[in-house]
Design an enzyme around this catalytic site. Structure first.
Site, short mmCIF file in Angstrom:
data_model
loop_
_atom_site.label_atom_id
_atom_site.label_comp_id
_atom_site.label_asym_id
_atom_site.label_seq_id
_atom_site.Cartn_x
_atom_site.Cartn_y
_atom_site.Cartn_z
N SER A 162 61.33 45.69 6.54
CA SER A 162 61.85 45.91 7.88
C SER A 162 61.33 44.84 8.85
O SER A 162 61.67 43.67 8.71
CB SER A 162 61.53 47.34 8.33
OG SER A 162 62.29 47.72 9.44
N ASP A 170 70.76 53.49 4.53
CA ASP A 170 69.67 53.22 5.47
C ASP A 170 70.05 53.77 6.85
O ASP A 170 71.08 53.38 7.41
CB ASP A 170 69.42 51.71 5.55
CG ASP A 170 68.17 51.34 6.32
OD1 ASP A 170 67.91 51.96 7.39
OD2 ASP A 170 67.46 50.43 5.89
N HIS A 192 65.53 54.01 4.24
CA HIS A 192 64.87 52.81 4.78
C HIS A 192 63.67 52.43 3.91
O HIS A 192 62.69 51.88 4.37
CB HIS A 192 64.46 53.04 6.23
CG HIS A 192 64.20 51.79 7.01
ND1 HIS A 192 65.16 50.81 7.21
CD2 HIS A 192 63.08 51.34 7.63
CE1 HIS A 192 64.63 49.83 7.92
NE2 HIS A 192 63.37 50.12 8.19
#
Length: 190
Positions: free
Chosen positions: A73, A136, A163
């Site tokens: 991320s 996600d 995620h």
């Protein structure tokens, strides 16, 4: 064995640390295979602001052209921004993105204040491997596909991974990523 190659693990924001999700698993398994792994929690882990993360990566961790970064991320954002101006061996982008995806925390991070230099990002590393889940909740799959197009990454789309462990999702192993990192390191021609 990847003599001289370091694998740097970079977590995401919103309070993530290097001790969460699948990072301990990946570190343990890579080290068991003889790889040199650097895993540190970055400063400012809640907001994940570029003004702290990029200098920390540059000045404390000090990657070079024999460094592979596995970024989750916001950690992937850090790796990609670093590659705009300095060489890496390569990057693994997990749940990565190149826009704020409509989130104020991301918008204020500083990672999106300047346009991306995709040519430099590609030029300054030998490979980019991308993992993204079709479900996600934070980064739409269309954003992942666009990032793939912009970087020329090798994209692996998965289902049911969310995620990849953020927030309330329990994901403490990630064998697909481990296998991809090991395979990539085995093919590195030094």
């Amino acid at each position: 064995m990847s003599d001289g190659v370091r694998v740097v693990l970079v977590h995401g924001n919103a309070g993530a640390t290097i001790d969460g999700i699948w990072f301990p698993y990946l570190k343990r398994e890579l080290e068991a295979r003889g790889h040199n792994v650097v895993a540190q929690t970055f400063p400012d882990p809640i907001k994940g602001r570029m003004r702290y993360w990029l200098p920390y990566l540059t000045d404390v961790i000090r990657p070079d052209d024999q460094t592979v970064i596995v970024g989750h991320s916001s950690g992937a954002l850090t790796a990609l921004r670093y590659a705009e101006s300095a060489p890496l061996l390569g990057t693994f982008v997990v749940a990565g993105h190149h826009t704020d995806c409509g989130f104020e925390l991301e918008r204020r991070s500083g990672f999106f204040d300047q346009p991306w230099d995709w040519a430099a990002i590609k030029r300054n590393q030998r490979f980019i491997v991308q993992f993204h889940s079709t479900d996600d909740p934070w980064v739409p799959v269309d954003v992942a596909r666009e990032l793939h197009r912009l970087t020329g990454s090798r994209l692996t789309l998965m289902e049911g991974m969310g995620h990849f462990g953020s927030y309330d999702q329990k994901l403490d192993t990630f064998p697909e990523l481990l296998e991809a990192v090991c395979q990539q390191l085995a093919t590195v021609d030094r």
